[in-house]
Design an enzyme around this catalytic site. Structure first.
Site, short mmCIF file in Angstrom:
data_model
loop_
_atom_site.label_atom_id
_atom_site.label_comp_id
_atom_site.label_asym_id
_atom_site.label_seq_id
_atom_site.Cartn_x
_atom_site.Cartn_y
_atom_site.Cartn_z
CB ALA A 1 -11.46 -5.97 16.66
CB ILE B 1 -2.02 10.31 9.67
CG1 ILE B 1 -1.34 9.68 10.89
CG2 ILE B 1 -0.99 10.77 8.64
CD1 ILE B 1 -0.34 10.57 11.60
CE LYS C 1 -4.93 -1.26 10.87
NZ LYS C 1 -3.83 -1.64 9.96
N GLY D 1 0.81 -1.22 0.00
CA GLY D 1 0.00 0.00 0.00
C GLY D 1 0.84 1.25 0.00
CE1 TYR E 1 -8.07 -0.16 9.28
CE2 TYR E 1 -8.24 1.21 11.23
CZ TYR E 1 -7.58 0.85 10.07
OH TYR E 1 -6.41 1.51 9.72
CG ASN F 1 0.80 1.47 4.73
OD1 ASN F 1 0.55 2.16 5.71
ND2 ASN F 1 0.35 1.77 3.52
CB SER G 1 0.29 3.85 -4.67
OG SER G 1 -0.99 3.71 -4.07
NE ARG G 2 -4.73 5.24 -0.95
CZ ARG G 2 -6.05 5.32 -0.87
NH1 ARG G 2 -6.67 6.42 -1.25
NH2 ARG G 2 -6.76 4.33 -0.39
CB SER H 1 -4.92 2.14 13.67
OG SER H 1 -5.83 3.21 13.85
#
Length: 258
Positions: free
Chosen positions: A165, A196, A167, A20, A163, A98, A22-23, A150
């Site tokens: 959970a 962020i 992390k 991940g 999400y 990532n 590219s950005r 996160s």
């Protein structure tokens, strides 16, 4: 900075696969690893132009980078991605996990397809990528695995229950695998960003009232940038962080401590 200290952060001769990248945070970390000397595999799912731009930015600074496409919701993608990177650049010494899938729903109203994607991208495929990268790291007696977690693991959003959970699971997994892979010279850590300013967060942070509420919770008083994550990533991916494993490092302006 002394020459000895510089050498401990030097990644010359290392190959880094950043999923991940590219950005956002992944891109910033990829550029930071390249600046430290690593050859970087820039991974993307469906945004080839953005990935090529990231790789071009690395090459413009004298670094080496190539792009690799893989849908991490696909069970076979992990092995194929590591094999492709190995064939073109060499086996990864550094694996930065990532890429993630995030869907906002009430915990009791999450569509099955979104749930399955989060499990696949945020847990199943990272495990498979680590398994695929491990043998070469073990043979060399040196490896760095960095999962991007996160603030959700400590400050879960009610609409990101799954999400958050997953992390939290990353931190547990890092502790578990650190004990198992440490004897092979492989470290496993989690870098957990706070709020962020990434493309993913652009819409919610565009609401001034929402942004003000978020920044009021952060002791440093501001939303972070992807570049704020680079220093911690360099530490955990280099010899400088070689005695750190099984840890979760928050890069969140103090939000977790507030």
């Amino acid at each position: 900075m002394s020459d000895a200290t510089r050498r401990r952060f030097d990644l010359g001769g290392r190959v880094a696969l950043v999923t991940g990248s590219s950005r956002g945070i992944g891109r910033a970390i990829a550029l930071g690893l390249a600046e430290a000397g690593a050859t970087v595999a820039v991974h993307y799912v469906g945004r080839r132009e953005a990935a090529e731009a990231a790789a071009a930015a690395i090459r413009a600074e004298g670094g080496t980078a190539e792009t690799f496409q893989a849908d991490l919701a696909d069970e076979a993608a992990a092995r194929a991605l590591v094999d492709a990177v190995t064939a073109r650049l060499g086996a990864p010494d550094i694996l930065v996990l990532n890429a993630s899938a995030e869907h906002r729903h009430a915990w009791d109203a999450m569509p099955a397809a979104d749930f399955d994607e989060e499990i696949a991208v945020n847990l199943r495929t990272p495990l498979a990528l680590m398994a695929a990268a491990r043998p070469a790291m073990s043979r060399r007696g040196w490896g760095r695995i960095l999962m991007i977690g996160s603030i959700q693991s400590a400050r879960p959003n009610p609409r990101l229950a799954v999400y958050a959970a997953l992390k939290s699971a990353s931190a547990n997994l890092a502790r578990n695998l650190a004990a198992q892979l440490g004897p092979e010279g492989i470290t496993v850590n989690v870098l957990s960003p706070g709020a962020i300013a990434t493309e993913r967060n652009e819409a919610v942070l565009a609401d001034p009232a929402y942004r003000q509420r978020v920044e009021a919770r952060i002791p440093l008083g501001r939303v972070g940038t992807p570049e704020d994550c680079v220093g911690a990533a360099l530490l955990l991916c280099s010899d400088a962080g070689g005695y750190i494993t099984g840890s979760e490092l928050y890069v969140d302006g103090g939000w977790n401590a507030a």
